[in-house]
Scaffold this motif. Structure first.
Motif, short mmCIF file in Angstrom:
data_model
loop_
_atom_site.label_atom_id
_atom_site.label_comp_id
_atom_site.label_asym_id
_atom_site.label_seq_id
_atom_site.Cartn_x
_atom_site.Cartn_y
_atom_site.Cartn_z
N THR A 3 -4.41 22.75 -5.75
CA THR A 3 -5.88 23.37 -5.35
C THR A 3 -6.88 23.12 -6.25
O THR A 3 -6.44 23.05 -7.40
CB THR A 3 -5.44 25.05 -5.37
OG1 THR A 3 -4.22 25.34 -4.44
CG2 THR A 3 -6.63 25.85 -5.07
N VAL A 12 -8.25 30.91 -0.64
CA VAL A 12 -7.74 29.82 -0.03
C VAL A 12 -8.38 29.15 0.93
O VAL A 12 -8.80 27.85 1.13
CB VAL A 12 -6.41 29.87 0.08
CG1 VAL A 12 -5.48 28.72 0.76
CG2 VAL A 12 -5.47 30.55 -0.84
N VAL A 13 -9.19 30.10 1.79
CA VAL A 13 -10.08 29.77 2.88
C VAL A 13 -11.35 30.42 3.04
O VAL A 13 -11.50 31.51 2.56
CB VAL A 13 -9.24 30.24 4.30
CG1 VAL A 13 -10.33 29.80 5.61
CG2 VAL A 13 -7.97 29.56 4.61
N VAL A 47 -10.62 24.55 3.52
CA VAL A 47 -9.20 25.25 2.96
C VAL A 47 -9.29 24.45 1.34
O VAL A 47 -9.39 23.23 1.54
CB VAL A 47 -8.08 24.84 3.76
CG1 VAL A 47 -6.76 25.39 3.11
CG2 VAL A 47 -8.20 25.46 5.16
N LEU A 53 -0.82 23.66 6.57
CA LEU A 53 -1.51 25.14 6.47
C LEU A 53 -0.11 25.93 6.68
O LEU A 53 0.76 25.63 7.63
CB LEU A 53 -2.47 25.15 7.45
CG LEU A 53 -3.79 24.52 7.16
CD1 LEU A 53 -4.68 24.84 8.38
CD2 LEU A 53 -4.35 24.56 5.76
N THR A 54 -0.13 27.17 6.01
CA THR A 54 0.86 28.12 6.36
C THR A 54 0.27 28.95 7.61
O THR A 54 -0.74 28.68 7.92
CB THR A 54 1.14 29.11 5.46
OG1 THR A 54 -0.18 29.86 5.02
CG2 THR A 54 1.68 28.30 4.07
N ARG A 56 -0.26 31.95 7.86
CA ARG A 56 -1.39 33.29 7.39
C ARG A 56 -2.67 32.08 7.15
O ARG A 56 -3.70 32.59 7.51
CB ARG A 56 -0.87 33.73 6.37
CG ARG A 56 -2.00 34.59 5.75
CD ARG A 56 -1.50 35.47 4.53
NE ARG A 56 -2.54 36.35 4.05
CZ ARG A 56 -2.80 37.63 4.61
NH1 ARG A 56 -2.16 37.99 5.69
NH2 ARG A 56 -3.77 38.49 3.96
N GLU A 57 -2.54 31.19 6.64
CA GLU A 57 -3.74 30.40 6.14
C GLU A 57 -4.38 29.66 7.60
O GLU A 57 -5.63 29.69 7.96
CB GLU A 57 -3.65 29.08 5.58
CG GLU A 57 -3.13 29.48 3.90
CD GLU A 57 -2.60 28.20 3.39
OE1 GLU A 57 -2.44 28.29 2.17
OE2 GLU A 57 -1.98 27.30 3.94
N ARG A 58 -3.71 29.51 8.44
CA ARG A 58 -4.21 29.08 9.97
C ARG A 58 -4.79 30.46 10.53
O ARG A 58 -5.98 30.27 11.27
CB ARG A 58 -3.06 28.37 10.77
CG ARG A 58 -2.72 27.15 10.66
CD ARG A 58 -1.66 26.44 11.58
NE ARG A 58 -0.27 26.80 11.30
CZ ARG A 58 0.12 27.86 12.32
NH1 ARG A 58 -0.38 28.11 13.20
NH2 ARG A 58 1.48 28.17 11.85
#
Length: 306
Positions: A3, A12-13, A47, A53-54, A56-58
């Motif tokens: 990161t 993160v996003v 991102v 991407l997990t 949740r991130e998606r």
């Protein structure tokens, strides 16, 4: 998962506008994207790492792309609520939503809904549904989403087979994510379809197998039983799919994955013995047989309940 140190702490996003508000210039954003430290899975949404991407991130990417008046919906909302569902795969047309969407290697598409009339196209991994109904979004695990009842009805309206509709409806009912009244209200707001499936739910049916069993009962001209009915036994109260109480006859639809372990099988035998001990004859039908041998199953029931 690397990161960048310049990505805003706690995020993160983020949309590009937010990054600029946090003091990150367009040049720094472009450099981080070009060098692969960051990624931009959909237009305007960044991102802060370069890895897969997990889920949740998606979902966060979808909500950031849709804006503050969007929320997760359809299959994505069902998954967030913990229902049994699968993310959509990319296709030329997804649930009536057109756009330039594509599946990511690490997962399926993210579905969001927005108020109708804003004409936002689907893009990347995000499928945008336009909604004429009020979205009435709720926050679950920090994410905006439609209710489980709304998501179930939205998905059911896209199903082509009655069996798939029954799966969606029964799953949210069995998991306690919605009530029959919740589903009926959402269907009325949608203004179309699903009356038969919700009528079955009102009768107390909570599985696809029970709906298949009811079709056998109706085709055989048999009287309507109690659905999902309780039977008092010496070992406690047990529920059966269908019960003709005055005839002391019950019937059950067993799915393909029914009682896979020895422990489940032993418990099922004790349950069946208790029901027989209470003076109730219990007939068992595999779901596949209810579908493939409808007349034969009805013939087995008829002498006992007609």
């Amino acid at each position: 998962m690397p990161t960048s140190s310049v990505f805003p702490p706690g995020l993160v996003v983020a949309r590009r506008e937010l990054l600029r508000e946090r003091g990150i210039s367009n040049d720094r954003i472009r450099t981080a994207l070009r060098t692969g430290r960051w990624q931009e899975p959909v237009r305007g949404v960044v991102v802060g790492h370069s890895g897969a991407l997990t889920q949740r991130e998606r979902w966060l990417v979808g909500l950031a792309f849709g804006g503050e008046d969007s929320c997760l919906s359809h299959h994505s909302a069902l998954l967030l609520w913990g229902a049994r569902a699968q993310e959509l795969a990319a296709g030329r047309r997804v649930a009536g939503a057109l756009g330039n969407y594509r599946a990511q290697p690490e997962g399926g598409l993210v579905e969001i809904s927005r108020p109708h009339g804003q004409h936002m196209s689907s893009h990347g991994l995000v499928v945008v549904h336009q909604s004429r109904r009020p979205l009435e979004a709720v926050v679950l695990s920090g994410l905006r989403t439609t209710s489980a009842a709304r998501a179930a009805i939205d998905v059911a309206l896209t199903c082509r087979r009655r069996r798939d509709i029954d799966h969606v409806i029964s799953d949210v009912l069995q998991r306690g994510l919605a009530t029959v009244d919740d589903l009926v209200r959402e269907r009325r707001l949608a203004g179309r379809g699903l009356r038969a499936a919700l009528a079955d739910a009102r009768r107390g049916m909570r599985s696809v197998g029970e709906s298949d069993l009811r079709r056998v009962v109706l085709a055989a001209g048999l009287p309507e039983p109690e659905w999902n009915a309780p039977i008092e036994t010496a070992a406690g109260t047990y529920f059966v799919d269908a019960l003709w109480r005055h005839k002391r006859v019950a019937a059950e639809a067993d799915g393909l994955a029914y009682h896979l372990s020895a422990r489940d099988w032993g418990a099922d035998l004790r349950r069946q013995n208790a029901i027989h001990g209470a003076g109730v004859v219990l007939l068992r039908f595999p779901v596949r047989r209810l579908r493939d041998e409808e007349r034969a199953c009805g013939d087995e029931l008829r002498p006992l309940v007609a």
